[in-house]
Motif scaffolding. Structure first.
Motif, mmCIF file in Angstrom:
data_model
loop_
_atom_site.group_PDB
_atom_site.id
_atom_site.type_symbol
_atom_site.label_atom_id
_atom_site.label_comp_id
_atom_site.label_asym_id
_atom_site.label_seq_id
_atom_site.Cartn_x
_atom_site.Cartn_y
_atom_site.Cartn_z
ATOM 1 N N ALA A 1 0.935 -1.225 -0.016
ATOM 2 C CA ALA A 1 0.075 0.030 0.008
ATOM 3 C C ALA A 1 0.889 1.391 -0.044
ATOM 4 O O ALA A 1 0.772 2.183 -0.666
ATOM 5 C CB ALA A 1 -1.095 0.012 1.173
ATOM 6 N N TRP A 2 1.884 1.305 0.788
ATOM 7 C CA TRP A 2 2.855 2.317 0.926
ATOM 8 C C TRP A 2 3.281 2.643 -0.454
ATOM 9 O O TRP A 2 3.537 3.757 -0.853
ATOM 10 C CB TRP A 2 4.006 2.220 2.076
ATOM 11 N N TYR A 3 3.757 1.638 -1.368
ATOM 12 C CA TYR A 3 4.303 1.829 -2.642
ATOM 13 C C TYR A 3 3.327 2.553 -3.434
ATOM 14 O O TYR A 3 3.958 3.464 -4.287
ATOM 15 C CB TYR A 3 5.078 0.473 -3.060
ATOM 16 N N TYR A 4 2.245 1.824 -3.576
ATOM 17 C CA TYR A 4 1.329 2.414 -4.737
ATOM 18 C C TYR A 4 0.891 3.899 -4.077
ATOM 19 O O TYR A 4 0.701 4.726 -4.922
ATOM 20 C CB TYR A 4 0.072 1.636 -4.737
ATOM 21 N N ALA A 5 0.631 4.094 -2.897
ATOM 22 C CA ALA A 5 0.433 5.329 -2.583
ATOM 23 C C ALA A 5 1.325 6.480 -2.850
ATOM 24 O O ALA A 5 1.051 7.567 -3.513
ATOM 25 C CB ALA A 5 0.167 5.558 -1.025
ATOM 26 N N HIS A 6 2.712 6.058 -2.703
ATOM 27 C CA HIS A 6 3.585 7.048 -3.064
ATOM 28 C C HIS A 6 3.625 7.531 -4.429
ATOM 29 O O HIS A 6 3.976 8.671 -4.904
ATOM 30 C CB HIS A 6 5.117 6.491 -2.683
ATOM 31 N N PHE B 1 0.966 7.250 -6.513
ATOM 32 C CA PHE B 1 0.094 7.852 -6.985
ATOM 33 C C PHE B 1 -0.031 9.380 -6.462
ATOM 34 O O PHE B 1 -0.650 10.345 -7.184
ATOM 35 C CB PHE B 1 -1.337 7.232 -6.519
ATOM 36 N N ALA B 2 0.701 9.862 -5.370
ATOM 37 C CA ALA B 2 0.688 10.803 -4.874
ATOM 38 C C ALA B 2 1.728 11.794 -5.577
ATOM 39 O O ALA B 2 1.493 12.922 -5.922
ATOM 40 C CB ALA B 2 1.381 10.963 -3.540
ATOM 41 N N ALA B 3 2.840 10.907 -6.388
ATOM 42 C CA ALA B 3 3.776 11.608 -7.179
ATOM 43 C C ALA B 3 3.264 11.819 -8.687
ATOM 44 O O ALA B 3 3.827 12.816 -9.212
ATOM 45 C CB ALA B 3 5.109 10.869 -7.263
ATOM 46 N N PHE B 4 2.084 11.004 -9.130
ATOM 47 C CA PHE B 4 1.667 10.947 -10.505
ATOM 48 C C PHE B 4 0.117 11.040 -10.181
ATOM 49 O O PHE B 4 -0.339 10.015 -10.506
ATOM 50 C CB PHE B 4 2.356 10.006 -11.251
ATOM 51 N N THR C 1 2.510 -0.307 -20.294
ATOM 52 C CA THR C 1 3.103 1.079 -20.564
ATOM 53 C C THR C 1 2.547 1.827 -19.308
ATOM 54 O O THR C 1 1.202 1.904 -19.188
ATOM 55 C CB THR C 1 3.009 1.696 -21.735
ATOM 56 N N ILE C 2 3.421 2.432 -18.525
ATOM 57 C CA ILE C 2 2.861 3.370 -17.466
ATOM 58 C C ILE C 2 3.111 4.751 -18.079
ATOM 59 O O ILE C 2 3.865 5.154 -18.526
ATOM 60 C CB ILE C 2 3.668 3.182 -16.174
ATOM 61 N N THR C 3 1.943 5.542 -17.776
ATOM 62 C CA THR C 3 2.059 6.816 -18.418
ATOM 63 C C THR C 3 1.554 7.866 -16.972
ATOM 64 O O THR C 3 0.535 7.616 -16.372
ATOM 65 C CB THR C 3 1.217 7.397 -19.501
ATOM 66 N N GLY C 4 1.894 9.002 -17.031
ATOM 67 C CA GLY C 4 1.536 10.079 -15.821
ATOM 68 C C GLY C 4 2.258 11.265 -15.926
ATOM 69 O O GLY C 4 3.196 11.223 -16.740
ATOM 70 N N THR C 5 1.713 12.190 -15.128
ATOM 71 C CA THR C 5 2.468 13.516 -15.106
ATOM 72 C C THR C 5 3.168 13.554 -13.669
ATOM 73 O O THR C 5 2.291 13.560 -12.579
ATOM 74 C CB THR C 5 1.585 14.746 -15.493
ATOM 75 N N PRO D 1 5.566 15.151 -5.168
ATOM 76 C CA PRO D 1 7.062 14.795 -4.517
ATOM 77 C C PRO D 1 7.116 13.266 -4.750
ATOM 78 O O PRO D 1 6.352 12.429 -4.656
ATOM 79 C CB PRO D 1 7.135 14.978 -3.158
ATOM 80 N N PHE D 2 8.455 12.774 -5.353
ATOM 81 C CA PHE D 2 8.744 11.427 -5.702
ATOM 82 C C PHE D 2 10.229 10.901 -4.976
ATOM 83 O O PHE D 2 10.866 11.684 -5.155
ATOM 84 C CB PHE D 2 8.789 11.313 -7.224
ATOM 85 N N LEU D 3 9.628 10.014 -4.365
ATOM 86 C CA LEU D 3 10.794 9.401 -3.561
ATOM 87 C C LEU D 3 11.829 8.725 -4.189
ATOM 88 O O LEU D 3 11.564 7.680 -4.849
ATOM 89 C CB LEU D 3 10.551 8.654 -2.319
ATOM 90 N N LEU D 4 13.157 8.865 -4.329
ATOM 91 C CA LEU D 4 13.986 8.322 -5.022
ATOM 92 C C LEU D 4 14.695 7.510 -4.418
ATOM 93 O O LEU D 4 14.575 7.250 -3.003
ATOM 94 C CB LEU D 4 15.283 9.341 -5.382
#
Length: 144
Positions: A47-52, A54-57, A79-83, A87-90
């Motif tokens: 859940a944490w992974y996907y929430a991250h 979805f918050a970034a894109f 194919t994954i697409t998004g804007t 914030p995106f955690l590296l």
């Protein structure tokens, strides 16, 4: 009997709605998600992974374009697409502020089930391609 293909298809539909609860219902409580960024074990980490993401894109979508007709595992080319508008955690723990850049990543998922629930979902995509599309120089955000 539910096939891995049916389970993965429901998971993709929930992903495109950004419905993490529906996605987690497809995972075993001890289900494992393996991605280029690491391994998430159990529903809480998944859940944490996907929430991250979805918050970034906020407009993140997956388009499945190759769905071989095997029962288990379910293999999906996508194919994954998004804007990038959040914030995106590296991988190195740094956070990349929104860039407004669009991404389009090709990948493959291999999903296995037991008792109708995902026990492993292994997603493969080119992390360097993602970082390049976000405007990061090679080597930034990569832990050593």
């Amino acid at each position: 009997m539910t096939s891995a293909r049916e389970v993965k298809d429901r998971c993709i539909e929930a992903y495109n709605r950004h419905d993490i609860g529906a996605m987690l219902r497809e995972f075993s409580p001890a289900g494992v998600l393996v991605t280029p960024t690491g391994i998430q074990e159990g529903r809480e980490q998944v859940a944490w992974y996907y929430a991250h993401w979805f918050a970034a894109f906020s407009d993140l979508k997956v388009t499945a374009w190759m769905l071989p007709t095997s029962c288990d595992p379910a293999v999906t080319e996508f194919t994954i697409t998004g804007t990038h508008d959040g914030p995106f955690l590296l991988v190195d723990g740094a956070e990349l502020p929104a860039t407004g850049r669009r991404i389009a990543l090709r990948g493959v998922s291999v999903c296995t089930i037991e008792d109708g629930l995902i026990v492993t979902d292994r997603d493969y995509y080119d992390q360097l391609e993602l970082y390049s599309q976000l405007g990061l120089p090679v080597g930034v955000g990569v832990s050593s």
